[in-house]
Motif scaffolding. Structure first.
Motif, PDB file in Angstrom:
ATOM      1  N   GLN A  20      33.242  18.194 -28.420  1.00 28.04           N
ATOM      2  CA  GLN A  20      32.342  17.916 -27.296  1.00 28.04           C
ATOM      3  C   GLN A  20      32.861  18.450 -25.961  1.00 28.04           C
ATOM      4  O   GLN A  20      32.094  18.571 -25.006  1.00 28.04           O
ATOM      5  CB  GLN A  20      32.092  16.406 -27.186  1.00 28.04           C
ATOM      6  N   HIS A 114      36.722  13.377 -35.595  1.00 32.71           N
ATOM      7  CA  HIS A 114      35.599  12.928 -34.759  1.00 32.71           C
ATOM      8  C   HIS A 114      34.403  13.834 -35.058  1.00 32.71           C
ATOM      9  O   HIS A 114      34.175  14.836 -34.375  1.00 32.71           O
ATOM     10  CB  HIS A 114      35.973  12.951 -33.274  1.00 32.71           C
ATOM     11  N   ASN A 158      36.363   8.635 -36.717  1.00 29.63           N
ATOM     12  CA  ASN A 158      35.404   8.115 -35.750  1.00 29.63           C
ATOM     13  C   ASN A 158      34.028   7.940 -36.388  1.00 29.63           C
ATOM     14  O   ASN A 158      33.438   8.916 -36.894  1.00 29.63           O
ATOM     15  CB  ASN A 158      35.271   9.083 -34.566  1.00 29.63           C
ATOM     16  N   GLU A 159      33.534   6.727 -36.359  1.00 31.02           N
ATOM     17  CA  GLU A 159      32.176   6.419 -36.792  1.00 31.02           C
ATOM     18  C   GLU A 159      31.775   7.075 -38.117  1.00 31.02           C
ATOM     19  O   GLU A 159      30.775   7.809 -38.190  1.00 31.02           O
ATOM     20  CB  GLU A 159      31.174   6.808 -35.702  1.00 31.02           C
ATOM     21  N   GLU A 307      34.942   2.825 -27.608  1.00 38.30           N
ATOM     22  CA  GLU A 307      33.875   3.521 -26.874  1.00 38.30           C
ATOM     23  C   GLU A 307      32.861   2.509 -26.383  1.00 38.30           C
ATOM     24  O   GLU A 307      32.485   1.588 -27.112  1.00 38.30           O
ATOM     25  CB  GLU A 307      33.101   4.526 -27.754  1.00 38.30           C
ATOM     26  N   TRP A 345      33.358   5.636 -22.727  1.00 35.22           N
ATOM     27  CA  TRP A 345      32.845   6.918 -23.195  1.00 35.22           C
ATOM     28  C   TRP A 345      31.825   7.394 -22.182  1.00 35.22           C
ATOM     29  O   TRP A 345      30.816   6.720 -22.009  1.00 35.22           O
ATOM     30  CB  TRP A 345      32.193   6.819 -24.582  1.00 35.22           C
ATOM     31  N   GLU A 352      26.600  16.411 -26.082  1.00 31.31           N
ATOM     32  CA  GLU A 352      26.155  15.214 -26.799  1.00 31.31           C
ATOM     33  C   GLU A 352      25.446  15.614 -28.108  1.00 31.31           C
ATOM     34  O   GLU A 352      24.260  15.372 -28.306  1.00 31.31           O
ATOM     35  CB  GLU A 352      25.272  14.363 -25.880  1.00 31.31           C
ATOM     36  N   TRP A 353      26.178  16.303 -28.980  1.00 26.09           N
ATOM     37  CA  TRP A 353      25.715  16.630 -30.328  1.00 26.09           C
ATOM     38  C   TRP A 353      24.311  17.228 -30.324  1.00 26.09           C
ATOM     39  O   TRP A 353      24.039  18.111 -29.528  1.00 26.09           O
ATOM     40  CB  TRP A 353      25.864  15.382 -31.225  1.00 26.09           C
TER      41      TRP A 353
END
Ligand code: BGC
Length: 391
Positions: A20, A114, A158-159, A307, A345, A352-353
């Protein structure tokens, strides 16, 4: 101690993720996805905010603002660009970042995965293939042995819940699949990858706290949606929370709430405030998710907010959001929930993806044509809270 004070040793940080912010991470599955016309991505990441080259000034800025921790991620595709080929130059880069963090009084909180995976991993089967868990653990062992003496904490994945859901069920993340079965398979491989990574990092970097970071949502049942909420939480949150037994912390990441009726998510109340992400402005989500993580794990594992933040063009709204979220952290602490720190965050506006650069989560704005950084009022506001450890 003032009423609004946080416990001694409470950690205050900001976060980023390699893809990112770094720029030029062309050798991973996300870069390929951004350039795939069938993906929903609105623009490619390109040079991002060139954190790969601007990190020295970026770290100084964050330390000057008053923060004591910096969470960033290792880009697996740079460290292991082809299977078994490790880049000493990439490892040196991350080592230099950790050294400088330490010099500046920032604890390096290192995320090993991530969202992005090297192209060779994706080609070989990605996260629905059990072998990926082994490959990931081997990468973790190697990276942790280089950084173990410097890391303040290690986040394995991450997630994973988000990657499994959006990548294998929702079609929004690579590999863009839409299958429940594959999503469950990916959940399983991520859990296995996490467990192996914990062992690998612990043996290569003894004493460094290790945990998973999970995307959590404040699910609220409406009109008898209780059973549906349970049904949604199980594969999204609970299966991962149950896999954190014996870890040093659980990373809680929360942004909003979701109203759920008997048939699934329902519309927000008329007139609800929304953020640039399209979801509701709901800072109380953090407290709800901390309470839930604590109850599902039986209070056996300390929590760390890894985050929390808001994508908004209005910086005063950011301050309002964070202040309300922090009030929730204080209430959770007052009830005996062991929360060890708060990480905003994001440090900088970034990629942002699938949404591209439009949602601005940063405490620091970046003009990407000059790569000039400008701190927003929220950066100084939160930095001061960090420095005095009190709201
Ligand atoms: C992710 C970040 C993302 C943020 C804001 C989290 O889901 O870990 O990469 O930018 O939320 O949407």
């Amino acid at each position: 101690m003032p009423a609004q004070a946080f416990p001694e040793g409470f950690s205050w940080g900001t976060a980023t993720a390699g893809h990112q912010v770094d720029g030029g991470t062309w050798n991973n599955d996300w870069w390929a996805w951004e350039h795939d016309p069938s993906s929903p991505c609105v623009e490619p990441s390109g040079d991002a905010i060139d954190h790969w080259n601007h990190w020295p000034q970026d770290l100084s800025l964050l330390a000057e603002l008053g923060f004591g921790a910096y969470r960033f991620s290792l880009e697996w595709s740079r460290i292991e660009p082809e299977e078994g080929e490790f880049s000493a130059a990439a490892l040196d880069h991350y080592r230099a970042m950790c050294v400088r963090c330490r010099e500046l009084g920032l604890s390096p909180v290192v995320t090993f995965h991530h969202f992005t995976s090297p192209r060779w991993v994706a080609r070989a089967g990605g996260w629905a293939d059990p072998v990926t868990a082994e490959r990931f653990a081997r990468f973790c062992a190697r990276a942790a042995s280089e950084l173990g003496d410097l890391m303040g904490a290690a986040c394995t994945i991450n997630e994973p819940n988000v990657v499994a859901f959006y990548g294998y069920r929702g079609g929004v993340f690579p590999p863009g699949e839409r299958s429940s079965e594959r999503r469950h398979q990916a959940n399983h491989v991520f859990i296995e990858g996490h467990r192996r990574a914990v062992d690998a990092i612990r043996s290569a970097a003894p004493g460094v706290p290790v945990g998973l970071t999970l995307s959590m949502t404040d699910y609220q049942a409406v009109d008898g949606g209780e059973a549906r909420v349970e049904h949604m939480r199980e594969p999204m949150e609970d299966v991962f929370l149950h896999a954190t037994d014996g870890d040093d912390f659980v990373g809680v990441q929360a942004y909003t709430r979701m109203l759920v009726g008997p048939d699934g998510p329902t519309a927000y109340p008329r007139g609800a405030r929304t953020t640039l992400m399209g979801y509701e402005f709901w800072p109380e989500a953090l407290e709800a998710c901390l309470r839930r993580a604590w109850s599902v794990t039986g209070g056996h594992v300390p929590l760390l907010v890894t985050e929390n933040g808001i994508g908004t063009p209005d910086d005063a709204e950011r301050i309002e959001y964070v202040e309300r979220a922090l009030q929730g952290v204080l209430r959770a602490l007052a009830d005996g929930i062991d929360v060890r720190g708060y990480t905003y965050w994001s440090a900088f506006d970034n990629f942002e993806w699938a949404f591209g650069y439009r949602p601005t989560f940063g405490l620091v704005a970046v003009d990407r044509s000059t790569q000039e950084r400008t701190t927003k009022p929220s950066a100084s506001w939160l930095g001061q809270i960090a420095a005095r450890n009190a709201l």
